[in-house]
Design a protein around this motif. Structure first.
Motif, PDB file in Angstrom:
ATOM      1  N   ARG A 200       0.830  -1.194   0.000  1.00 48.75           N
ATOM      2  CA  ARG A 200       0.000   0.000   0.000  1.00 48.75           C
ATOM      3  C   ARG A 200       0.869   1.251   0.000  1.00 48.75           C
ATOM      4  O   ARG A 200       2.022   1.237   0.449  1.00 48.75           O
ATOM      5  CB  ARG A 200      -0.909  -0.015   1.243  1.00 48.75           C
ATOM      6  N   THR A 294      -8.622   1.519   1.649  1.00 52.88           N
ATOM      7  CA  THR A 294      -7.646   2.477   2.147  1.00 52.88           C
ATOM      8  C   THR A 294      -8.051   2.839   3.575  1.00 52.88           C
ATOM      9  O   THR A 294      -9.236   3.025   3.850  1.00 52.88           O
ATOM     10  CB  THR A 294      -7.654   3.717   1.240  1.00 52.88           C
ATOM     11  N   LEU A 322      -2.732   3.643   1.420  1.00 57.20           N
ATOM     12  CA  LEU A 322      -3.506   3.600   0.175  1.00 57.20           C
ATOM     13  C   LEU A 322      -3.552   2.210  -0.426  1.00 57.20           C
ATOM     14  O   LEU A 322      -2.510   1.625  -0.737  1.00 57.20           O
ATOM     15  CB  LEU A 322      -2.885   4.558  -0.833  1.00 57.20           C
ATOM     16  N   ASP A 326      -5.957   3.189  -5.411  1.00 49.35           N
ATOM     17  CA  ASP A 326      -6.108   4.568  -4.939  1.00 49.35           C
ATOM     18  C   ASP A 326      -4.820   5.337  -5.199  1.00 49.35           C
ATOM     19  O   ASP A 326      -3.773   4.748  -5.458  1.00 49.35           O
ATOM     20  CB  ASP A 326      -6.427   4.596  -3.441  1.00 49.35           C
ATOM     21  N   ALA A 331      -7.227   9.988  -2.536  1.00 52.57           N
ATOM     22  CA  ALA A 331      -7.418   9.918  -1.084  1.00 52.57           C
ATOM     23  C   ALA A 331      -7.615  11.319  -0.505  1.00 52.57           C
ATOM     24  O   ALA A 331      -8.448  11.522   0.377  1.00 52.57           O
ATOM     25  CB  ALA A 331      -6.228   9.229  -0.426  1.00 52.57           C
TER      26      ALA A 331
END
Ligand code: ZN
Length: 445
Positions: A200, A294, A322, A326, A331
């Motif tokens: 992420r 997220t 994230l 995304d 975000a």
């Protein structure tokens, strides 16, 4: 333990050197890092007489083991720094490397026992054994050991820059990541090797509410602190939407045959059941929640400088991770919508998008899965997933499209919970099997 294997004694010695990372560079004990590098040379003589070694960015290390071919080398990554400890919370001294218990259950207690000296030392043990056996790799093997993964990460970034400059495009990069775990996905009882094919992104958004100032005895209707608290509460009430990203979809497809009905059908028919799964997963705990959306959480808070003063500025740091798909921009837009208050300023600091996704098919992937089955148990299912935390490997996606995150240790829930916390420990037998995994992976490369 009745008799401690020499490999474990070397591991203990390296765990006793407190290579602790601090965000404030002035707090770093550089002598400890010097001592660690010196100890590696002394403890792994064959490795150091065979591999080329470079010290990068102060205390990071890049080794090259020349193979018959230099194209598409294998890169094994680890980091030599550890996070700080709160000594009073530990049952055994965090830099004592005590062995507790006996036989299969003997545990080695130390900061770094898993994260990440567990991997680093297992890699060096594997290389040392193979060099001693006279093994010659078919392809180049690089060892990339960062010295500040837990903070700046510029050691690994500098190593990537060097590889890029030299035109080296690794065929397979393996860093720390998921472990072999039991029951991580509800209903699936078989042990699973969780190999991160992506990680992420990370960003911090600062929320700021301002106020003209004044006396705490006559507060205005909406003080800056209240405005800020309301913004945090709104963000908490409006979490990011859930969805099943492709690597998570692949994880379910891999695990479906090993799940009982009706879960088998649910996991195997995600085109139909995906939205339902994504809606249910957040209720199954923080890890499952983080796998399908997220996440955002308020971490630092600041307000007035004194208890009887109105805050002219109230500020919160929102730490956001994230999910694949995304971006920092999407975000930020979500945060703005959720907060729904133009008087709250939103400023993004240190944002990085999610990593590219490495394939879970093809030869490099099969090399990992085969090494898992051959050394960690032929009942272990290797599955892709999205790594929830950040690692140094994200820098390597610049030079390789096959970057994987896997730690070859079979860990319990309690052992995983101790990472970055107190009582970090690893079972000695589990750690020794990890050496076999790295040996197998190098031999297959
Ligand atoms: Zn780590």
């Amino acid at each position: 333990m009745a008799e401690i294997p020499a490999a474990v004694e070397r591991f203990q010695e390296l765990l006793r050197i407190p290579t602790v990372s601090h965000a404030d560079e002035g707090e770093i004990d550089t002598d400890a890092f010097d001592a660690f590098l010196a100890a590696l040379i002394r403890l792994y003589p064959q490795t150091h007489s065979t591999l080329e070694r470079e010290v990068v960015a102060g205390h990071s290390l890049l080794y090259r083991w020349r193979g018959a071919e230099s194209a598409r080398p294998l890169v094994l990554m680890a980091h030599l720094d550890v996070v700080p400890v709160v000594e009073a919370e530990w049952t055994h001294p965090p830099f004592g490397a005590d062995i507790v218990g006996d036989g299969e259950d003997a545990e080695l207690h130390a900061r770094g026992a898993i994260d990440d000296k567990g991997s680093l030392v297992a890699i060096l043990e594997a290389v040392e054994q193979l060099v001693a056996d006279g093994f010659a790799p078919a392809r180049d093997v690089y060892l990339s050991f960062g010295h500040n993964e837990e903070t700046a990460g510029d050691g690994a970034q500098e190593i990537v820059r060097l590889l890029e400059e030299r035109g080296i495009g690794p065929g397979l990069v393996l860093d720390e990541g998921g472990a072999v775990v039991d029951g991580v996905v509800p209903g699936v009882a078989v042990p699973t090797a969780m190999v991160g094919v992506a990680e992420r992104g990370v960003m911090t958004a600062h929320l700021t509410a301002r106020e003209g100032g004044g006396h705490a005895s006559t507060p205005p209707a909406t003080p800056a602190t209240v405005r800020l608290a309301r913004a945090i509460a709104r963000l908490h009430r409006r979490p990011f939407p859930t969805r099943v990203a492709p690597p998570v979809r692949a994880m379910f497809a891999t695990l479906a045959p090993h799940a009982p009905q009706p879960l088998r059908w649910v996991f195997g028919n995600l085109a139909i059941t995906g939205p339902l799964l994504a809606a249910v997963f957040p209720r199954l705990g923080p890890e499952m929640n983080a796998l399908v959306r997220t996440t955002a959480v308020a971490t630092e808070l600041s307000g007035a400088p004194g208890e009887n003063v109105l805050a002219t500025t109230a500020r919160a740091s929102i730490n956001i991770r994230l999910l694949t798909g995304d971006t920092v921009a999407s975000a930020t837009a979500h945060v703005r919508r959720a907060v729904a208050d133009p008087a709250v300023e939103i400023e993004v600091r240190h944002g990085s998008d999610p990593s590219p996704v490495s394939p879970w098919q093809g030869e490099p992937w099969r090399r990992i899965a085969t090494a898992v089955a051959d050394t960690l148990g032929d009942d272990v299912i290797t599955t892709p997933y999205i790594q929830l935390g950040a690692s140094d490997s994200r820098w390597f996606t610049r030079v390789s499209s096959h970057v994987y995150r896997f730690t070859p240790f079979h860990l319990t829930r309690a052992e995983r919970d101790a990472l970055h916390s107190h009582n970090e420990r690893i079972r000695v037998a589990v750690w020794l099997r990890g050496i076999g995994f790295y040996r197998a992976l190098i031999r297959a490369s």
